[in-house]
Structure formats: structure tokens, C-alpha cells
Design a protein around this motif. Structure first.
Motif, short mmCIF file in Angstrom:
data_model
loop_
_atom_site.label_atom_id
_atom_site.label_comp_id
_atom_site.label_asym_id
_atom_site.label_seq_id
_atom_site.Cartn_x
_atom_site.Cartn_y
_atom_site.Cartn_z
N ALA A 501 -2.92 7.67 -8.86
CA ALA A 501 -2.66 6.46 -8.11
C ALA A 501 -3.43 6.32 -6.91
N LEU A 502 -3.29 7.17 -6.11
CA LEU A 502 -3.81 6.96 -4.68
C LEU A 502 -5.43 7.32 -5.04
N GLU A 503 -5.92 7.99 -5.83
CA GLU A 503 -7.45 8.17 -6.34
C GLU A 503 -7.99 6.95 -6.82
N ARG A 504 -7.18 6.23 -7.61
CA ARG A 504 -7.31 5.04 -8.18
C ARG A 504 -7.72 3.90 -7.16
N LEU A 505 -6.68 3.82 -6.23
CA LEU A 505 -6.82 2.97 -5.15
C LEU A 505 -8.17 2.93 -4.35
N ARG A 506 -8.56 4.30 -4.02
CA ARG A 506 -9.73 4.71 -3.22
C ARG A 506 -11.01 4.26 -3.84
N THR A 507 -11.04 4.80 -5.25
CA THR A 507 -12.37 4.87 -5.98
C THR A 507 -12.54 3.47 -6.84
N ARG A 508 -11.46 3.02 -7.39
CA ARG A 508 -11.72 1.71 -8.11
C ARG A 508 -11.46 0.17 -7.24
N TYR A 509 -10.73 0.54 -6.20
CA TYR A 509 -10.25 -0.84 -5.71
C TYR A 509 -10.78 -0.72 -4.13
N GLY A 510 -11.33 0.42 -3.87
CA GLY A 510 -11.82 0.34 -2.16
C GLY A 510 -10.79 0.46 -1.49
N VAL A 511 -9.57 0.91 -1.49
CA VAL A 511 -8.54 1.15 -0.56
C VAL A 511 -8.25 2.43 -0.11
N GLN A 512 -8.52 2.80 1.03
CA GLN A 512 -8.17 4.18 1.71
C GLN A 512 -6.84 4.22 2.01
N VAL A 513 -6.12 4.99 1.66
CA VAL A 513 -4.63 4.80 2.44
C VAL A 513 -4.14 6.40 2.72
N ASP A 514 -3.09 6.33 3.79
CA ASP A 514 -2.68 7.43 4.21
C ASP A 514 -1.06 7.60 3.78
N THR A 515 -0.52 8.81 3.57
CA THR A 515 1.00 8.90 3.04
C THR A 515 1.51 9.23 4.18
N GLU A 516 2.98 9.09 4.47
CA GLU A 516 3.61 9.00 5.40
C GLU A 516 5.00 9.83 4.93
N PRO A 517 5.82 10.58 5.77
CA PRO A 517 7.40 10.94 5.09
C PRO A 517 7.90 9.63 4.48
N HIS A 518 8.65 9.60 3.56
CA HIS A 518 9.41 8.66 2.96
C HIS A 518 10.77 8.59 3.69
N ARG A 519 11.09 7.57 4.32
CA ARG A 519 12.62 7.39 4.85
C ARG A 519 13.35 6.68 4.27
N VAL A 520 14.69 7.13 4.06
CA VAL A 520 15.71 6.47 3.36
C VAL A 520 16.44 5.65 4.25
N SER A 521 17.05 4.61 3.76
CA SER A 521 17.70 3.39 4.68
C SER A 521 19.15 3.79 4.96
N LEU A 522 18.79 4.62 6.40
CA LEU A 522 20.35 4.79 7.07
C LEU A 522 21.07 3.59 7.61
N ARG A 523 22.19 3.82 8.01
CA ARG A 523 23.08 2.72 8.81
C ARG A 523 23.84 3.52 9.95
N GLU A 524 24.24 2.54 10.62
CA GLU A 524 25.05 2.99 11.80
C GLU A 524 26.47 2.28 11.81
N THR A 525 27.34 2.88 12.32
CA THR A 525 28.73 2.29 12.69
C THR A 525 29.43 2.82 13.77
N PHE A 526 30.46 2.31 14.05
CA PHE A 526 31.40 2.66 15.11
C PHE A 526 32.47 3.62 14.75
N GLY A 527 32.52 4.92 15.30
CA GLY A 527 33.33 5.68 14.88
C GLY A 527 34.97 5.50 15.32
N GLY A 528 34.88 4.51 16.17
CA GLY A 528 36.14 4.07 16.94
C GLY A 528 36.09 2.77 17.78
#
Length: 735
Positions: A501-528
Motif C-alpha cells: 500500500a505504501l509503495e503504491r502511494l509512492r510510485t502510482r500516486y506520487g505521495v511519499q509518507v512516513d509511518t509513526e507509532p499507532h496511538r490508541v484512544s486513551l481517556r482520563e478520569t478522576f480517581g476521587g
């Protein structure tokens, strides 16, 4: 089966146009990577005269002119169609990738085909058939698709034809191993210096003839006396297997009574049993020897395809409904009926633009006509539903990178269609006056997240269009714009799928991308519970800014969101500014109070405050509300909440222990197991999403390629303190 010869009309470079559904055979080649599927397709094209000995046609096209990524990776990564002709029959050979990451292409091939050739390597499968191949066999069996087996790499020293046939009988025969039997036995020449005797020909068990390929051309001769014991034993077994599947119930009694069953009857019953999907012949094949046009077993295989595999009229078409979901009568594979076709693959050609590979199930597809495009229920993967009329361009058939123009494509045939700007893989093409929708085939879920960002500003400008075109080609890919992490995420089937997929983005559609660590959707809440005071007082000439508010924050049960309660008395905060405090509190909650993740499941109570008759404003109280929430958070214990997924892993019984142990190591909780038919177990577990980012890869490794799983969001739970501290520290470094 009898000996037939190809008439090859169109083999010199013109398109192969079917006269009707009865003159078409659609065959998909299945097998793991390296089994020899593409080599076999090229050998069949050579034997049928579609290419010359150099692998080229007169117009300069070549079967080796495939995707540039396939050249670099030395493996097939996409479904490809090669049409050939034999004995007046057009054969659409659908070559599929053997690697698990491209199972979407395989399923598209199964949808377009009426029969399957399972290609088994004597070199690679000597220790047993790959589990993924057995799974595809079971899928074909579930829908009654006719299947035959072709054993390749006969030069391998690890396993011979006889040994591989027995392995196939065990793997695919199930309760009836005599439904998997060879039609031919290999004939070996003189042993070489290494002691290995090459396969130089085949012995036909039904015809009792020897077909010698040693010279590079098929020569027929009677068997010698030395061949008789081998022929007699295997032939008797084959005849019994064919008669057991015969519709003539008297045939077995006659045979057991000593009657000689004539060859025509045996061939006719064999072809019927193969077409019904109840008998699965085993053949052998090898590329042509130096200077030869006919590779070993290619003629025999072409005869089986044309004589034993069903026509499109003999296979039921997928179900169709009206656009509002009402059932329609079953489709008739009739060129005169209303048009119903399906896009089984979408690709981009640098000169032609978007190309749609289409299977015509009913009617006739003609160039420059207007069709209705409808589909396809994959909005969750970034594929919008379609309900539009479009005018198609040229109708053609592929040959490597060449497109050969067709005057039309009849029911049962496959063709490429140009200029369908809206249609995507899985969409239905139908008569614009009678639009219908075909039941979609099952698409595998992409479970490997790949977070990407544009490499440069110029790439950023092209990224959106490039991604849209990429996912339009591949329905197994899902595009996500995560609103919490603000990441662009491509969900793929595995690492190889990601790389392509990334190679096709680069060679077929002329888009160079970089990958980065995937982050999950964390939440915060009060413990008291906690209190906070927000004071926003500034004077800089003219009107100043004045707002003070005091709040109390208390945790709520999961899923409660943010509650805001007004308990101000005596007008300490004017009524018109109370919504301003709430707006500031909610804005700060969305930004987070500890590590930059949204705050959830708390009640914020406004207790008191102060205002100024001139300097107080909506903006000032918004700021004060945000400051009050941050101060309360500084005094409280803040929990980080991580998403937990419900995971259902289907694995063979042999791997249950290893998989359950691995899930426990991922902080998972196994909540149950279920014993299923076929020696499989379904394991249900709850696992933090942060631990299963690469699980599709790891499960495949643990289960030797046979395991698969699904996942769905369950809830957010507090993260362990040590891990939460690490996340906060990381947020502090990057923030």
C-alpha cells in the motif's frame, strides 16, 4: 480424457471473444506463495498458443508485464487475469496471490470463478498442506465449487508425485479419500548424477496411453510391459472412485461383476463428477523443457478444464435484490437477459486511468453504454455507498499490461471496463432501467493499524486524493481519521499488505509518507473527588478581564460522560455566565487534564464565584472554568483509561495452549472457549487494545498461518499505574 487440440483464434494478439456462456470456463488458481501458480499460468498460455516460446504475443505484450511491485518483491500481490483458448473454449485463468496478506484478492478470484485449481508444490508441501490452503478448500466445498489439484515442482527430491498425492488425499479427502485420485502417473527418465530421475512424461490411467514430453512436444505411445503393473493397480482404484460418483447406480454392480466399462462412459462420468464438485482429480505439471512449447501436463490440464469444469450456466449466480432490499428471482446466465455484472477488482492504469475487472453474470456488457452502479455497504472502511448511473468506456481483456479491445462481454465472461469513475470493488453494474444489487462476498477485516503522515508539504497536498484512490482499489483496506489521536490510520491485513500500500502511494500516486507509532484512544478520569478554583483577572487598559469560579469534581460510573451541575446561590456568578463556565469546563475536558487525553465520566459542580460589573465576559468565565478544572486535577488522582477489546480467536486445537498463554502475556483475560467442528476452538478474551496492535501478525505466527481473529470495542478501563506513568512521561517529553 481424450486428446484435443487448440484452434487458437485470437491467439496471435486479438481479443478472445466468447460466443456464449457455454464456450467459457472461469478457473481460479489457488495455493500458497511459491507453489508455482504464475509459472503454471504461463505454461498453459504457451501450450494454448496465447504466447510464443519467448512468452510474448505478436503485439509485443508479455505475460511477465505485471505490476512493478510484483517484479521487485518476486511474488504476486494482486489478482490477475490471463485469457487463453483451447478447443474453441475461452478459459479465463485467474492467478491469485498465495500470501495471507492478500486474501482479499483471493476471495475476489473465488467470486469470479466457477472452478478452482489447487496448486500444490512437491518441494514445499512435502511436510503437509498449509493450513491456509486447507481453509480455502473448505470454503470451496461449502459452496460446492469444483476443484482439481495440480502437483508442481516434480524435480524436488523431498517428495515425489505418489507421496504428494497421498498427502493431498489425507488433507482434502475428508471422509472419502477416494474422491481425490490421480488421472495420470508420472513417467521418469534415467537417473542423473545425483540419482534423481526427471519426469519426462505421463501415463494416462483411463486411456492407458503414454504421453512423452521429453522432446518438448507431446508424443503419444502405448505403454510398455514394464508399465502394466503400475497402471493396473492405479487404474482400478481410479475406476472405482469414478463409478462411486456415477449417477448410474448399476455401473458399480456391473464393474464388480467383471464387466468392462468402456472409456467413453468413464470419461463422461468423470467429467460429470468433477463438474458437480464430488470428485477431485490430481494432475502433474511442469514448465516446457528447453525449446519446447508444451510443458509436461499442460495439454492434460487444458483438456480437464474444457471437458470437466462447469460452464457458467451450470453454477448458481450470487443472490440479487432490488436497491431497497427486496429479493429478486435467481439470475439466468443468458446474454439476452438484463445486464447484471460485478466489479471484482479495481486498478489504475497510468494511460487508461481506472480499470474495473468485471464478471458478467447476466446479459451482455457493451462499450459506451450507460449502466447503474450500486453498492456496497463498506462505509465503515471509507468506501461510500453508490447509487448512480455511469457511462462505461471501452470493454477489453488484459494480457500482462496490454488491454485488448473486445466488442462485448457475454454472460459468464470476464472483461475490463474503463472510465467507471465511481464504481469500486464489490459494486454491482446493472441495467439502468432495472437496477439491482448483488449480495457482497465476505471481505476480511483489516486488523493491522498503520499510522501515516505526509513526508512534505507537497505530499500533504496530494495525500487525501492518493488515499481515496488507494482504498477505492482495495476493499480490504480501511482508512480512519482518528478524531482523538488526530492520526491518519490505514488498517491493513498484514505487513506485506502495508508495504504494498505504501509503495503504491509512492510510485502510482506520487505521495511519499512516513509511518509513526499507532496511538490508541486513551481517556482520563478522576480517581476521587476534588475541588478547584479558577481565577482569571487581568487589567491592561480599557476593559479588563475578571472571572472567578469554584467547582467540585466527582467521578461517575463508566459511560456517564461529563455532567455539569449549577449550585450557585445568591447570584455570585451571573446567570448569563454560567453557560460560559460550562463551555470552558467542557473544552478543557476535551483537551485533557493530565496527559492530553479527553476527560470522561465526571460530574462538575459549580459552587461559587465572583464577577465584575464591567470586566466580566463570556470569554473570561470560559477561561476561569478551564482553570478551575485544571486546578482540581492537580489536587486529585487522575486515572488513565485504556480501550479494551473483545477478541474472538479461531485456532486449531493444537495451538490453543500457545494462544491462550500469549493472550495472558498481553494482559488479556480469557472469558471462555468453545469447541467447534473440524478440530478448531474459538477463544474469547478481553485484551487492552494497546497490546494487540500487531496481533494479526503474531497470531499467524503462533498458529502456523491458520489462526484468525475478530475484535470489537468493549469499554475503557484504568491502565496499570506503571504503564500510566510511562504514558504521562512520554506525553511530557513530546508536549
Amino acid at each position: 480424457m481424450g486428446v484435443k487440440t487448440s484452434t487458437h483464434p485470437g491467439a496471435a494478439g486479438g481479443a478472445l471473444t466468447a460466443d456464449g456462456p457455454g464456450s467459457v470456463r472461469n478457473v481460479v488458481l489457488v495455493g500458497h506463495s511459491g507453489a508455482g501458480k504464475t509459472t503454471l499460468v504461463e505454461a498453459l498460455a504457451l501450450a494454448s498458443g496465447a504466447v510464443n516460446r519467448a512468452g510474448r504475443v505478436e503485439d509485443g505484450g508479455s505475460l511477465s508485464d505485471y505490476d512493478e511491485i510484483e517484479h521487485r518483491q518476486q511474488r504476486s500481490v494482486q489478482l490477475s487475469l490471463v485469457p487463453v483458448e483451447w478447443d474453441g473454449i475461452k478459459i479465463n485463468l485467474l492467478d491469485t496471490p498465495g500470501y495471507a496478506d492478500f486474501v482479499g484478492e483471493l476471495r475476489a478470484g473465488l467470486r469470479a470463478a466457477d472452478a478452482a485449481l489447487f496448486v500444490v508444490s512437491a518441494a514445499q508441501d512435502a511436510n503437509g498442506i498449509a493450513g491456509a490452503t486447507r481453509m480455502v478448500w473448505d470454503e470451496c466445498a461449502a459452496v460446492g465449487m469444483p476443484r482439481a489439484l495440480v502437483i508442481t515442482h516434480l524435480e524436488a527430491a523431498r517428495a515425489g508425485f505418489e507421496e504428494m498425492t497421498e498427502i493431498c488425499r489425507t488433507a482434502f479427502g475428508g471422509d472419502d479419500p477416494d474422491a481425490v485420485l490421480p488421472l495420470y502417473l508420472p513417467l521418469r527418465g534415467e537417473p542423473g548424477p545425483d540419482g534423481h530421475a526427471p519426469v519426462t512424461g505421463l501415463i494416462g490411467l483411463l486411456t492407458q496411453r503414454v504421453f512423452d514430453y521429453a522432446s518438448g512436444a507431446r508424443a503419444e505411445a502405448p505403454p510398455s510391459a514394464a508399465h502394466r503393473p503400475l497402471i493396473d493397480e492405479a487404474r482400478a482404484r481410479l475406476i472405482e472412485g469414478i463409478i462411486a460418483e456415477s449417477e448410474d447406480e448399476t455401473l458399480m454392480d456391473r464393474y464388480l461383476g467383471g464387466a468392462d466399462i468402456d472409456l467413453d462412459t468413464l470419461v463422461r462420468d468423470l467429467e460429470k463428477a468433477v463438474a458437480r464438485g464430488t470428485f477431485h482429480p490430481v494432475l502433474a505439471a511442469a514448465p516446457a523443457s528447453d525449446g519446447g512449447r508444451q510443458g509436461l501436463g499442460t495439454v492434460e490440464l487444458l483438456e480437464l478444464i474444457t471437458g470437466g469444469f462447469p460452464t457458467p450456466t451450470e453454477r448458481p449466480a450470487p443472490e440479487v435484490t432490488t436497491l431497497d432490499g427486496k429479493p429478486c428471482p435467481p439470475l439466468a446466465c443468458d446474454p439476452r437477459a438484463p445486464l447484471v455484472a460485478e466489479v471484482v477488482k479495481t486498478s489504475s492504469d497510468p494511460y487508461v486511468g481506472r480499470l474495473s475487472l468485471v464478471r458478467v453474470f447476466s446479459g451482455t456488457l457493451r462499450p459506451d453504454e450507460t449502466v447503474h452502479v450500486s453498492g456496497h455497504g463498506l462505509a465503515d472502511r471509507g468506501h461510500e455507498d453508490h447509487d448512480v448511473d455511469e457511462r462505461i468506456g471501452a470493454v477489453s481483456e488484459p494480457f500482462g499490461k496490454q488491454q485488448r479491445t473486445m466488442p462485448h462481454a457475454v454472460a459468464g465472461d470476464l472483461a475490463c471496463v474503463a472510465k467507471l469513475g465511481r464504481a469500486e470493488t464489490g459494486d454491482t453494474l446493472s441495467d439502468k432501467d432495472r437496477p439491482v444489487l448483488m449480495r457482497p462476498w465476505v471481505m476480511p477485516d483489516p486488523l493491522l493499524p498503520v499510522a501515516i503522515r505526509a513526508h512534505s508539504k507537497s505530499d500533504e497536498d496530494r495525500l487525501s486524493q492518493g488515499l481515496a484512490r488507494l482504498v477505492a482499489e482495495d476493499p480490504t483496506m480501511r482508512l480512519e481519521q482518528n478524531p482523538d489521536t488526530h492520526q491518519v490510520v490505514l488498517w491493513c491485513l498484514g505487513e506485506a499488505h502495508r508495504d504494498v500500500a505504501l509503495e503504491r502511494l509512492r510510485t502510482r500516486y506520487g505521495v511519499q509518507v512516513d509511518t509513526e507509532p499507532h496511538r490508541v484512544s486513551l481517556r482520563e478520569t478522576f480517581g476521587g473527588p476534588a475541588r478547584g478554583r479558577g481565577r482569571h483577572v487581568k487589567q491592561s487598559g480599557g476593559h479588563g478581564q475578571f472571572a472567578i469560579c469554584e467547582i467540585e469534581v466527582a467521578p461517575l460510573p463508566e459511560g456517564s460522560g461529563i455532567e455539569f451541575v449549577d449550585k450557585v446561590v445568591g447570584g455570585a456568578v451571573p446567570r448569563q455566565f454560567i453557560p460560559s463556565v460550562e463551555k470552558g469546563v467542557r473544552a478543557q475536558a476535551a483537551r485533557g487534564v493530565a496527559a492530553g487525553h479527553p476527560l470522561v465520566d465526571v460530574r462538575v459542580t459549580l459552587l461559587d464565584g465572583k464577577a465584575h460589573s464591567v470586566d466580566s465576559s463570556d470569554a473570561a468565565f470560559q477561561t476561569a472554568g478551564a482553570l478551575a478544572l485544571r486546578e482540581a486535577a492537580a489536587e486529585a488522582r487522575i486515572h488513565l483509561l485504556e480501550p479494551v477489546a473483545e477478541v474472538a480467536a479461531l485456532v486449531a486445537d493444537d495451538y490453543v495452549g500457545a494462544v491462550m498463554s500469549d493472550l495472558s502475556g498481553r494482559r488479556g483475560r480469557v472469558v471462555g472457549t468453545e469447541q467447534l467442528a473440524g478440530g478448531n476452538t474459538l477463544i474469547r478474551a478481553e485484551v487492552p487494545e494497546i497490546e494487540i496492535g500487531r496481533y494479526v501478525i503474531d497470531l499467524r505466527s503462533l498458529s502456523h498461518g491458520t489462526g484468525r481473529f475478530s475484535r470489537s470495542y468493549a469499554r475503557h478501563e484504568p491502565m496499570p499505574p506503571q504503564l500510566a506513568d510511562r504514558v504521562r512521561a512520554e506525553a511530557g517529553r513530546t508536549g
